[in-house]
Design a protein around this motif. Structure first.
Motif, PDB file in Angstrom:
ATOM      1  N   THR A  97       0.827  -1.211   0.000  1.00  0.00           N
ATOM      2  CA  THR A  97       0.000   0.000   0.000  1.00  0.00           C
ATOM      3  C   THR A  97       0.860   1.258   0.000  1.00  0.00           C
ATOM      4  OG1 THR A  97      -1.930  -1.055   1.010  1.00  0.00           O
ATOM      5  CG2 THR A  97      -1.713   1.313   1.327  1.00  0.00           C
ATOM      6  N   PHE A  98       1.934   1.273   0.788  1.00  0.00           N
ATOM      7  CA  PHE A  98       2.742   2.498   0.823  1.00  0.00           C
ATOM      8  C   PHE A  98       3.450   2.734  -0.504  1.00  0.00           C
ATOM      9  CE2 PHE A  98       6.226   5.375   2.176  1.00  0.00           C
ATOM     10  CZ  PHE A  98       5.409   6.432   2.556  1.00  0.00           C
ATOM     11  N   GLY A  99       3.828   1.673  -1.197  1.00  0.00           N
ATOM     12  CA  GLY A  99       4.399   1.834  -2.533  1.00  0.00           C
ATOM     13  C   GLY A  99       3.402   2.488  -3.476  1.00  0.00           C
ATOM     14  N   THR A 100       2.144   2.066  -3.386  1.00  0.00           N
ATOM     15  CA  THR A 100       1.077   2.671  -4.192  1.00  0.00           C
ATOM     16  C   THR A 100       0.903   4.141  -3.823  1.00  0.00           C
ATOM     17  OG1 THR A 100      -0.044   0.539  -4.360  1.00  0.00           O
ATOM     18  CG2 THR A 100      -1.373   2.502  -4.804  1.00  0.00           C
ATOM     19  N   ILE A 101       0.940   4.436  -2.531  1.00  0.00           N
ATOM     20  CA  ILE A 101       0.818   5.820  -2.066  1.00  0.00           C
ATOM     21  C   ILE A 101       1.959   6.675  -2.634  1.00  0.00           C
ATOM     22  CG2 ILE A 101       1.005   7.309  -0.013  1.00  0.00           C
ATOM     23  CD1 ILE A 101      -0.587   5.141   1.517  1.00  0.00           C
ATOM     24  N   CYS A 102       3.171   6.148  -2.597  1.00  0.00           N
ATOM     25  CA  CYS A 102       4.327   6.889  -3.134  1.00  0.00           C
ATOM     26  C   CYS A 102       4.154   7.190  -4.624  1.00  0.00           C
ATOM     27  CB  CYS A 102       5.613   6.114  -2.897  1.00  0.00           C
ATOM     28  SG  CYS A 102       6.102   6.048  -1.153  1.00  0.00           S
ATOM     29  N   GLU A 103       3.640   6.224  -5.373  1.00  0.00           N
ATOM     30  CA  GLU A 103       3.382   6.444  -6.806  1.00  0.00           C
ATOM     31  C   GLU A 103       2.347   7.540  -7.012  1.00  0.00           C
ATOM     32  OE1 GLU A 103       2.281   2.766  -8.681  1.00  0.00           O
ATOM     33  OE2 GLU A 103       4.093   1.747  -7.971  1.00  0.00           O
ATOM     34  N   LEU A 104       1.274   7.507  -6.212  1.00  0.00           N
ATOM     35  CA  LEU A 104       0.222   8.527  -6.330  1.00  0.00           C
ATOM     36  C   LEU A 104       0.764   9.911  -5.982  1.00  0.00           C
ATOM     37  CD1 LEU A 104      -2.692   6.442  -4.789  1.00  0.00           C
ATOM     38  CD2 LEU A 104      -2.550   7.221  -7.167  1.00  0.00           C
ATOM     39  N   CYS A 105       1.652   9.987  -4.972  1.00  0.00           N
ATOM     40  CA  CYS A 105       2.264  11.267  -4.596  1.00  0.00           C
ATOM     41  C   CYS A 105       3.122  11.822  -5.732  1.00  0.00           C
ATOM     42  CB  CYS A 105       3.121  11.105  -3.339  1.00  0.00           C
ATOM     43  SG  CYS A 105       2.187  10.853  -1.820  1.00  0.00           S
ATOM     44  N   GLU A 106       3.826  10.940  -6.436  1.00  0.00           N
ATOM     45  CA  GLU A 106       4.658  11.383  -7.562  1.00  0.00           C
ATOM     46  C   GLU A 106       3.808  11.921  -8.705  1.00  0.00           C
ATOM     47  OE1 GLU A 106       7.322   8.299  -8.813  1.00  0.00           O
ATOM     48  OE2 GLU A 106       8.216   8.113  -6.813  1.00  0.00           O
ATOM     49  N   GLN A 107       2.618  11.332  -8.897  1.00  0.00           N
ATOM     50  CA  GLN A 107       1.742  11.732  -9.993  1.00  0.00           C
ATOM     51  C   GLN A 107       0.970  13.014  -9.705  1.00  0.00           C
ATOM     52  OE1 GLN A 107      -0.770   8.286 -10.493  1.00  0.00           O
ATOM     53  NE2 GLN A 107       0.976   6.947 -10.871  1.00  0.00           N
TER      54      GLN A 107
END
Length: 196
Positions: free
Chosen positions: A48-58
């Motif tokens: 989940t945190f990996g997904t969160i990091c991707e969303l933050c980058e976008q």
């Protein structure tokens, strides 16, 4: 009006991108509002945190918070408070059960002068066992004076800026944000909403 949206996240790798995309979509249709999304990973065993990091980058309007262990939804919301920049804060689930356009229904009630606004889902798409348990728990909370009669709590709700600032002063290892706020304000209400 800037709205901060707090989403406690647990095992939400599969659902979180669509929840965030729906929020972004409804805000694109309402230019009078702007958003900030605070995603709090409650120590999920998946990525989940990996997904969160991707969303933050976008999207630079998204903030990611990573908790060291699983604390539960209430603590995850409290962990988001230092990052809240909006005139109101909305809490919603990470699984898509809460309609993103309901954010504006809650925010409009905050603009009317309420400090807490809870979505009331008259018909929930949950098991009969879970519905009965929730009703029993609600009645007990009313009987013990934890919440006023007639007010229904849910995990889809709004706090005013005043409520956010007061909650920042609240320190408890087992927070109960609604109960705490009901001791310092009487400006709370429900709004009816559909549950998905």
């Amino acid at each position: 009006m800037l709205i901060s949206i707090i989403i406690p996240c647990y095992r939400s790798t599969a659902t979180l991108p669509s929840v965030v995309a729906e929020i972004q979509q409804v805000f694109s249709e309402r230019p009078e509002y702007d958003y900030q999304i605070i995603l709090v990973n409650d120590c999920s065993p998946d990525d989940t945190f990996g997904t969160i990091c991707e969303l933050c980058e976008q999207d630079k309007k998204i903030v990611g918070v990573n908790l060291s262990r699983n604390y539960g939804q209430a603590c995850a919301r409290m962990a988001a408070l230092p990052f809240v920049e909006g005139e109101c804060a909305i809490s919603m689930d990470d699984d898509g059960q809460h309609p993103a356009d309901g954010i504006f229904i809650l925010a409009d009630k905050i603009k009317e002068g309420y400090d807490m606004v809870y979505a009331n889902f008259e018909h929930k798409n949950h098991s009969l066992f879970k519905q009965c348990g929730s009703k029993l728990f609600g009645k007990l909370m009313e009987e013990f004076g934890v919440r006023p009669k007639g007010i229904k709590f849910s995990s889809f709700f709004a706090w005013s800026r005043f409520a956010v600032d007061e909650l920042k002063k609240y320190h408890s290892p087992t927070p109960s944000e609604g109960s705490y706020l009901m001791k310092i304000t009487s400006r709370f209400t429900n709004v009816d909403m559909l549950h998905r």
